[in-house]
Design an enzyme around this catalytic site. Structure first.
Site, PDB file in Angstrom:
ATOM      1  N   GLY A  13      46.693  41.575  28.880  1.00  0.00           N
ATOM      2  CA  GLY A  13      47.766  40.645  29.240  1.00  0.00           C
ATOM      3  C   GLY A  13      47.288  39.214  29.090  1.00  0.00           C
ATOM      4  N   ASP A  14      48.223  38.271  29.202  1.00  0.00           N
ATOM      5  CA  ASP A  14      47.909  36.834  29.114  1.00  0.00           C
ATOM      6  C   ASP A  14      47.284  36.437  27.784  1.00  0.00           C
ATOM      7  OD1 ASP A  14      48.667  36.658  31.827  1.00  0.00           O
ATOM      8  OD2 ASP A  14      46.657  37.289  32.418  1.00  0.00           O
ATOM      9  N   LYS A  17      51.183  35.615  24.572  1.00  0.00           N
ATOM     10  CA  LYS A  17      52.427  36.185  24.028  1.00  0.00           C
ATOM     11  C   LYS A  17      53.585  35.230  24.172  1.00  0.00           C
ATOM     12  CE  LYS A  17      52.635  39.701  26.621  1.00  0.00           C
ATOM     13  NZ  LYS A  17      51.336  39.546  27.274  1.00  0.00           N
ATOM     14  N   ASN A  39      56.415  40.657  36.900  1.00  0.00           N
ATOM     15  CA  ASN A  39      54.947  40.582  36.958  1.00  0.00           C
ATOM     16  C   ASN A  39      54.430  39.785  35.756  1.00  0.00           C
ATOM     17  OD1 ASN A  39      55.873  42.695  35.361  1.00  0.00           O
ATOM     18  ND2 ASN A  39      54.171  44.054  35.774  1.00  0.00           N
ATOM     19  N   GLY A  41      54.231  36.645  33.110  1.00  0.00           N
ATOM     20  CA  GLY A  41      54.357  35.201  33.279  1.00  0.00           C
ATOM     21  C   GLY A  41      54.114  34.532  31.949  1.00  0.00           C
ATOM     22  N   HIS A  42      55.185  34.229  31.264  1.00  0.00           N
ATOM     23  CA  HIS A  42      55.069  33.591  29.950  1.00  0.00           C
ATOM     24  C   HIS A  42      55.158  32.079  30.086  1.00  0.00           C
ATOM     25  CE1 HIS A  42      56.608  37.217  27.407  1.00  0.00           C
ATOM     26  NE2 HIS A  42      55.448  37.401  27.966  1.00  0.00           N
ATOM     27  N   THR A 129      50.310  42.084  41.096  1.00  0.00           N
ATOM     28  CA  THR A 129      50.978  40.803  41.321  1.00  0.00           C
ATOM     29  C   THR A 129      51.826  40.842  42.600  1.00  0.00           C
ATOM     30  OG1 THR A 129      52.876  41.502  40.027  1.00  0.00           O
ATOM     31  CG2 THR A 129      51.124  40.360  38.832  1.00  0.00           C
ATOM     32  N   GLN A 223      52.818  42.150  29.524  1.00  0.00           N
ATOM     33  CA  GLN A 223      51.466  42.639  29.814  1.00  0.00           C
ATOM     34  C   GLN A 223      50.706  42.942  28.510  1.00  0.00           C
ATOM     35  OE1 GLN A 223      54.107  44.436  31.854  1.00  0.00           O
ATOM     36  NE2 GLN A 223      53.929  42.585  33.051  1.00  0.00           N
ATOM     37  N   VAL A 413      46.361  27.350  17.304  1.00  0.00           N
ATOM     38  CA  VAL A 413      45.304  26.368  17.575  1.00  0.00           C
ATOM     39  C   VAL A 413      45.699  25.388  18.684  1.00  0.00           C
ATOM     40  CG1 VAL A 413      44.177  26.522  15.313  1.00  0.00           C
ATOM     41  CG2 VAL A 413      46.101  24.948  15.620  1.00  0.00           C
TER      42      VAL A 413
HETATM   43  P1  IMP Z   1      51.349  45.002  38.637  1.00  0.00           P
HETATM   44  O1  IMP Z   1      51.887  45.029  37.244  1.00  0.00           O
HETATM   45  O2  IMP Z   1      51.870  43.833  39.453  1.00  0.00           O
HETATM   46  O3  IMP Z   1      51.496  46.313  39.336  1.00  0.00           O
HETATM   47  O4  IMP Z   1      49.760  44.755  38.543  1.00  0.00           O
HETATM   48  C1  IMP Z   1      48.891  45.713  37.985  1.00  0.00           C
HETATM   49  C2  IMP Z   1      47.791  45.059  37.167  1.00  0.00           C
HETATM   50  O5  IMP Z   1      48.356  44.496  36.000  1.00  0.00           O
HETATM   51  C3  IMP Z   1      47.045  43.905  37.887  1.00  0.00           C
HETATM   52  O6  IMP Z   1      45.698  43.889  37.462  1.00  0.00           O
HETATM   53  C4  IMP Z   1      47.774  42.685  37.375  1.00  0.00           C
HETATM   54  O7  IMP Z   1      46.957  41.522  37.447  1.00  0.00           O
HETATM   55  C5  IMP Z   1      48.029  43.111  35.938  1.00  0.00           C
HETATM   56  N1  IMP Z   1      49.178  42.419  35.334  1.00  0.00           N
HETATM   57  C6  IMP Z   1      50.484  42.659  35.543  1.00  0.00           C
HETATM   58  N2  IMP Z   1      51.243  41.850  34.789  1.00  0.00           N
HETATM   59  C7  IMP Z   1      50.398  41.096  34.078  1.00  0.00           C
HETATM   60  C8  IMP Z   1      50.593  40.080  33.088  1.00  0.00           C
HETATM   61  O8  IMP Z   1      51.709  39.722  32.687  1.00  0.00           O
HETATM   62  N3  IMP Z   1      49.458  39.530  32.591  1.00  0.00           N
HETATM   63  C9  IMP Z   1      48.200  39.933  32.982  1.00  0.00           C
HETATM   64  N4  IMP Z   1      47.999  40.868  33.882  1.00  0.00           N
HETATM   65  C10 IMP Z   1      49.074  41.446  34.431  1.00  0.00           C
END
Ligand code: IMP
Length: 433
Positions: A13-14, A17, A39, A41-42, A129, A223, A413
């Protein structure tokens, strides 16, 4: 030309995207989110402004683009109303947004239970989250969930709410947590229905109609693949499948429509939350990359863990999701390091593994097999073409292609739309047609 594009995160994730999805979204006729919820965060930046999206698709900034929150998502109506009001305050008022009547609906007890389950796990907590994503998907599969379409039939909604509360309040009591009152929840969700009701519809038929036309459709993943409930670093994962493979079910279409998959990958790796991370760096280089790349969670503000680019993960996710091209993100952040490294295998108990093991206990015992390469000091943020990149940066891109077996189609970049180098011809055609 590829017209049905899937963009997915290929790491934890992160990966950036938000930026790349926005880049393609502003040239798409339709943008569809098919899994996950708020969950995600764009962060999207253009025209000197920065916007944060949680569950709303990235095409929201273009009045011509149809945005769809499809059935595979878990949708928190409270959060959608909030996101829309933040967008409104920033002047984003002209948009097209549709919400699936079949999408699972996040209820107030889901985030409470998310927090309680995490607390109950002590040191083994996942680091979620706390947006109730896991408990909402669990209720969907236990068949006691509510869906967005239920809001359109108040009597049916009341019946489903009573049935859910019967079970959920019992669970909350057993955990010594406050119960939810039917009248209060009902009244609030009816208010939310007033605000969102006009957007709720059968989105699968909407998408299928568009697929039969000539438009460009973008399926936006949330994600990353290593957080996949099936193929990720279980149990340190989210509760859905971010892969292109979940597009057909999550959007209600046939798999045959997908014709191009872009895997978004950072030029290094990051991870938030707990769980093993084989290429993790613990020295000053992690600190430098974190600061230069602003590696702090969009949703929670937590500092992200930093590691080298992991080609074991990239090959694995590339295969699982059928990735055609990489979008290599935050490439400018690597400038200034004497050397850079890529992990090409995992050394574990006398063996070199070519793909991640299934258990995190074994993954935690894996040591990265690294190839080191010369770094570069030039600022890449103003560069407009691949040819302008310094030789060492080009060598790094070519090495990623070689060790993953997948070509790089886009290089980013900098955070702005203008700081994007598109190398692949078919992706260029998507943008220019
Ligand atoms: P949940 O999706 O809130 O249940 O979290 C489960 C795991 O996925 C945790 O480690 C979160 O930090 C990770 N996670 C959920 N959504 C994202 C995202 O958009 N980016 C990065 N990590 C995420």
């Amino acid at each position: 030309m590829s017209k049905r594009l899937v963009i997915i995160g290929s790491q934890w994730g992160d990966e950036g995207k938000g930026k790349i999805t926005d880049y393609f979204a502003c040239k798409s006729d339709m943008v569809v989110r098919y899994q996950g919820g708020n969950n995600a965060g764009h962060t999207v930046a253009f025209g000197g402004n920065k916007y944060s999206l949680r569950s709303i698709p990235s095409g929201i900034f273009n009045p011509e683009t149809v945005n769809v929150m499809a059935n595979g998502m878990v949708i928190n109506p409270e959060s959608v109303v909030n996101e829309l009001s933040i967008l409104r305050d920033k002047g984003v008022t002209d948009y097209q947004l549709y919400i699936s009547d079949r999408a699972a609906m996040v209820m107030p007890w889901h985030s409470v239970l998310d927090g309680a389950y995490e607390a109950g796990k002590g040191n083994a907590r996942i680091g979620t989250t706390k947006n109730g994503i896991g408990p909402c998907y669990s209720d969907k599969y236990s068949r006691i969930g509510l869906r967005m379409g239920d809001l359109l039939e108040p009597e049916y909604f009341a019946e489903r709410l009573r049935a859910a509360l019967e079970i959920k309040n019992r669970e909350l009591r057993s955990l010594d947590l406050p119960e939810f009152d039917f009248e209060t929840v009902y009244a609030r969700y009816m208010e939310l229905a007033e605000e969102l009701g006009g957007m709720i519809c059968d989105t699968s038929s909407l998408i299928n109609k568009a697929l039969k036309g000539d438009g460009k459709i973008l399926f936006e993943g949330a994600q990353g693949m290593m957080l996949c409930i099936d193929h990720g670093t279980y149990p340190y994962v989210t509760s859905s499948t971010p892969s292109s493979a979940s597009v057909p079910v999550g959007a209600g279409i046939s798999p045959k429509w997908i014709d191009h998959v872009v895997g978004v990958a950072k030029s290094y790796c990051t991870r938030v939350g707990e769980g093993p991370f084989p290429t993790e760096l613990f020295d000053d280089r992690a600190h430098d990359i974190r600061e230069r790349g602003h590696e702090y969670g969009t949703v929670t503000g937590r500092p992200r863990r930093i590691g080298w680019f992991d080609a074991v993960v990239a090959r694995y996710t590339g295969e699982l999701a059928g990735i055609d091209h990489w979008a290599l993100m935050l490439f400018d952040v690597l400038s200034g390091l004497d050397t850079v490294a890529i992990c090409v295998g995992y050394e574990c108990e006398g063996e070199v593994l070519q793909s991640p093991p299934s258990t995190i206990s074994r993954l935690a015992r894996c040591k990265p097999v690294l190839i080191e390469m010369e770094g570069w000091s030039e600022d890449l943020s103003e560069m407009k073409s691949y040819d302008e990149l310094p030789a060492a940066a080009k060598a790094y891109v070519r090495k990623i292609e070689e060790v993953t077996g997948i070509p790089v189609g886009v290089i980013s970049v900098g955070p702005d739309r203008s700081q994007t180098i598109v190398i692949d011809e078919s992706l260029r055609e998507f943008l220019n047609s």
